[in-house]
Design a protein around this motif. Structure first.
Motif, PDB file in Angstrom:
ATOM      1  N   ASN A  29       0.823  -1.211   0.000  1.00 49.51           N
ATOM      2  CA  ASN A  29       0.000   0.000   0.000  1.00 49.51           C
ATOM      3  C   ASN A  29       0.855   1.258   0.000  1.00 49.51           C
ATOM      4  OD1 ASN A  29      -2.402  -1.369  -0.073  1.00 49.51           O
ATOM      5  ND2 ASN A  29      -2.731  -1.292   2.130  1.00 49.51           N
ATOM      6  N   ARG A  30       1.927   1.249   0.806  1.00 45.92           N
ATOM      7  CA  ARG A  30       2.814   2.419   0.841  1.00 45.92           C
ATOM      8  C   ARG A  30       3.527   2.604  -0.498  1.00 45.92           C
ATOM      9  NH1 ARG A  30       6.553   1.248   4.705  1.00 45.92           N
ATOM     10  NH2 ARG A  30       5.465  -0.532   5.526  1.00 45.92           N
ATOM     11  N   ALA A  31       3.954   1.511  -1.118  1.00 46.96           N
ATOM     12  CA  ALA A  31       4.613   1.597  -2.430  1.00 46.96           C
ATOM     13  C   ALA A  31       3.626   2.101  -3.482  1.00 46.96           C
ATOM     14  CB  ALA A  31       5.168   0.235  -2.833  1.00 46.96           C
ATOM     15  N   GLY A  32       2.396   1.634  -3.418  1.00 46.38           N
ATOM     16  CA  GLY A  32       1.371   2.090  -4.358  1.00 46.38           C
ATOM     17  C   GLY A  32       1.081   3.571  -4.204  1.00 46.38           C
ATOM     18  N   ALA A  33       1.021   4.035  -2.957  1.00 47.16           N
ATOM     19  CA  ALA A  33       0.775   5.456  -2.704  1.00 47.16           C
ATOM     20  C   ALA A  33       1.917   6.308  -3.247  1.00 47.16           C
ATOM     21  CB  ALA A  33       0.581   5.700  -1.213  1.00 47.16           C
ATOM     22  N   ALA A  34       3.150   5.844  -3.080  1.00 43.34           N
ATOM     23  CA  ALA A  34       4.301   6.590  -3.614  1.00 43.34           C
ATOM     24  C   ALA A  34       4.224   6.625  -5.136  1.00 43.34           C
ATOM     25  CB  ALA A  34       5.607   5.942  -3.168  1.00 43.34           C
ATOM     26  N   GLY A  35       3.821   5.509  -5.741  1.00 44.34           N
ATOM     27  CA  GLY A  35       3.655   5.457  -7.193  1.00 44.34           C
ATOM     28  C   GLY A  35       2.554   6.390  -7.662  1.00 44.34           C
ATOM     29  N   ASP A  36       1.452   6.418  -6.912  1.00 49.88           N
ATOM     30  CA  ASP A  36       0.347   7.319  -7.247  1.00 49.88           C
ATOM     31  C   ASP A  36       0.818   8.770  -7.245  1.00 49.88           C
ATOM     32  OD1 ASP A  36      -1.320   5.122  -7.345  1.00 49.88           O
ATOM     33  OD2 ASP A  36      -2.407   5.606  -5.495  1.00 49.88           O
ATOM     34  N   ARG A  37       1.617   9.136  -6.242  1.00 47.16           N
ATOM     35  CA  ARG A  37       2.110  10.515  -6.158  1.00 47.16           C
ATOM     36  C   ARG A  37       3.005  10.849  -7.355  1.00 47.16           C
ATOM     37  NH1 ARG A  37       2.290   9.154  -0.712  1.00 47.16           N
ATOM     38  NH2 ARG A  37       4.502   8.659  -0.792  1.00 47.16           N
ATOM     39  N   ALA A  38       3.877   9.920  -7.735  1.00 49.51           N
ATOM     40  CA  ALA A  38       4.785  10.160  -8.872  1.00 49.51           C
ATOM     41  C   ALA A  38       3.997  10.282 -10.177  1.00 49.51           C
ATOM     42  CB  ALA A  38       5.805   9.036  -8.974  1.00 49.51           C
ATOM     43  N   ILE A  39       3.019   9.400 -10.361  1.00 49.77           N
ATOM     44  CA  ILE A  39       2.181   9.457 -11.572  1.00 49.77           C
ATOM     45  C   ILE A  39       1.403  10.767 -11.587  1.00 49.77           C
ATOM     46  CG2 ILE A  39       0.204   8.420 -12.736  1.00 49.77           C
ATOM     47  CD1 ILE A  39       1.217   5.688 -11.576  1.00 49.77           C
ATOM     48  N   ALA A  40       0.820  11.115 -10.443  1.00 48.28           N
ATOM     49  CA  ALA A  40       0.026  12.345 -10.350  1.00 48.28           C
ATOM     50  C   ALA A  40       0.861  13.572 -10.690  1.00 48.28           C
ATOM     51  CB  ALA A  40      -0.559  12.475  -8.939  1.00 48.28           C
ATOM     52  N   GLN A  41       2.067  13.606 -10.172  1.00 43.73           N
ATOM     53  CA  GLN A  41       2.938  14.749 -10.441  1.00 43.73           C
ATOM     54  C   GLN A  41       3.282  14.827 -11.923  1.00 43.73           C
ATOM     55  OE1 GLN A  41       6.695  14.678  -8.359  1.00 43.73           O
ATOM     56  NE2 GLN A  41       6.684  16.909  -8.212  1.00 43.73           N
ATOM     57  N   ALA A  42       3.574  13.689 -12.542  1.00 43.50           N
ATOM     58  CA  ALA A  42       3.942  13.677 -13.962  1.00 43.50           C
ATOM     59  C   ALA A  42       2.783  14.082 -14.861  1.00 43.50           C
ATOM     60  CB  ALA A  42       4.443  12.290 -14.362  1.00 43.50           C
ATOM     61  N   LEU A  43       1.546  13.760 -14.437  1.00 43.39           N
ATOM     62  CA  LEU A  43       0.374  14.031 -15.278  1.00 43.39           C
ATOM     63  C   LEU A  43      -0.440  15.238 -14.812  1.00 43.39           C
ATOM     64  CD1 LEU A  43      -0.864  10.365 -15.801  1.00 43.39           C
ATOM     65  CD2 LEU A  43       0.504  11.766 -17.358  1.00 43.39           C
ATOM     66  N   PHE A  44       0.059  15.934 -13.795  1.00 44.29           N
ATOM     67  CA  PHE A  44      -0.630  17.109 -13.254  1.00 44.29           C
ATOM     68  C   PHE A  44      -2.039  16.770 -12.774  1.00 44.29           C
ATOM     69  CE2 PHE A  44       2.459  18.600 -16.394  1.00 44.29           C
ATOM     70  CZ  PHE A  44       3.255  19.394 -15.588  1.00 44.29           C
ATOM     71  N   LEU A  45      -2.140  15.654 -12.045  1.00 48.70           N
ATOM     72  CA  LEU A  45      -3.397  15.207 -11.456  1.00 48.70           C
ATOM     73  C   LEU A  45      -3.199  15.081  -9.954  1.00 48.70           C
ATOM     74  CD1 LEU A  45      -4.180  12.277 -13.928  1.00 48.70           C
ATOM     75  CD2 LEU A  45      -5.286  14.517 -13.881  1.00 48.70           C
ATOM     76  N   SER A  46      -4.293  14.899  -9.239  1.00 48.63           N
ATOM     77  CA  SER A  46      -4.158  14.650  -7.808  1.00 48.63           C
ATOM     78  C   SER A  46      -3.876  13.162  -7.595  1.00 48.63           C
ATOM     79  CB  SER A  46      -5.437  15.051  -7.064  1.00 48.63           C
ATOM     80  OG  SER A  46      -6.431  14.066  -7.241  1.00 48.63           O
ATOM     81  N   PRO A  47      -3.144  12.841  -6.538  1.00 51.10           N
ATOM     82  CA  PRO A  47      -2.895  11.426  -6.238  1.00 51.10           C
ATOM     83  C   PRO A  47      -4.196  10.640  -6.056  1.00 51.10           C
ATOM     84  CG  PRO A  47      -1.422  12.793  -4.958  1.00 51.10           C
ATOM     85  CD  PRO A  47      -2.408  13.717  -5.630  1.00 51.10           C
ATOM     86  N   ARG A  48      -5.208  11.271  -5.508  1.00 52.76           N
ATOM     87  CA  ARG A  48      -6.510  10.597  -5.317  1.00 52.76           C
ATOM     88  C   ARG A  48      -7.133  10.233  -6.665  1.00 52.76           C
ATOM     89  NH1 ARG A  48      -8.799   6.953  -2.852  1.00 52.76           N
ATOM     90  NH2 ARG A  48     -11.004   6.983  -3.228  1.00 52.76           N
ATOM     91  N   THR A  49      -7.019  11.115  -7.652  1.00 54.51           N
ATOM     92  CA  THR A  49      -7.549  10.830  -8.987  1.00 54.51           C
ATOM     93  C   THR A  49      -6.817   9.643  -9.598  1.00 54.51           C
ATOM     94  OG1 THR A  49      -8.181  13.132  -9.337  1.00 54.51           O
ATOM     95  CG2 THR A  49      -7.879  11.785 -11.311  1.00 54.51           C
ATOM     96  N   VAL A  50      -5.503   9.619  -9.468  1.00 59.62           N
ATOM     97  CA  VAL A  50      -4.710   8.506  -9.994  1.00 59.62           C
ATOM     98  C   VAL A  50      -5.121   7.215  -9.307  1.00 59.62           C
ATOM     99  CG1 VAL A  50      -2.380   7.535 -10.144  1.00 59.62           C
ATOM    100  CG2 VAL A  50      -2.763   9.948 -10.666  1.00 59.62           C
ATOM    101  N   HIS A  51      -5.234   7.240  -7.986  1.00 60.23           N
ATOM    102  CA  HIS A  51      -5.628   6.057  -7.233  1.00 60.23           C
ATOM    103  C   HIS A  51      -6.994   5.549  -7.702  1.00 60.23           C
ATOM    104  CE1 HIS A  51      -5.864   3.303  -3.842  1.00 60.23           C
ATOM    105  NE2 HIS A  51      -7.100   3.728  -3.677  1.00 60.23           N
TER     106      HIS A  51
END
Length: 76
Positions: free
Chosen positions: A9-31
């Motif tokens: 879960n922690r690794a997934g959350a870190a991945g969500d943050r990285a994806i969100a930052q790259a795509l200019f989205l919120s981590p919640r949207t990515v999740h």
């Protein structure tokens, strides 16, 4: 929740943050999008969804990472 699930879960959350930052989205949207993808594909994990995408030709690994996706016969 097991320690392994907590680490995933922690690794997934870190991945969500990285994806969100790259795509200019919120981590919640990515999740949310990833959860929908997992539900629609019937996958239990991101790794399983990735393997299905590679198998079905929707995703092609970079040549230097191809060995990670090739199934090998085990010799005993």
């Amino acid at each position: 929740m097991s320690a392994e699930q907590d680490a995933e879960n922690r690794a997934g959350a870190a991945g969500d943050r990285a994806i969100a930052q790259a795509l200019f989205l919120s981590p919640r949207t990515v999740h949310s999008h990833i959860e929908h993808l997992l539900r629609k594909t019937g996958s239990a994990s991101r790794a399983e969804a990735t393997a299905l995408a590679v198998r079905d030709g929707l995703l092609r690994p970079a040549p230097e990472h191809l060995d990670r996706f090739v199934e090998r016969a085990h010799v005993t």
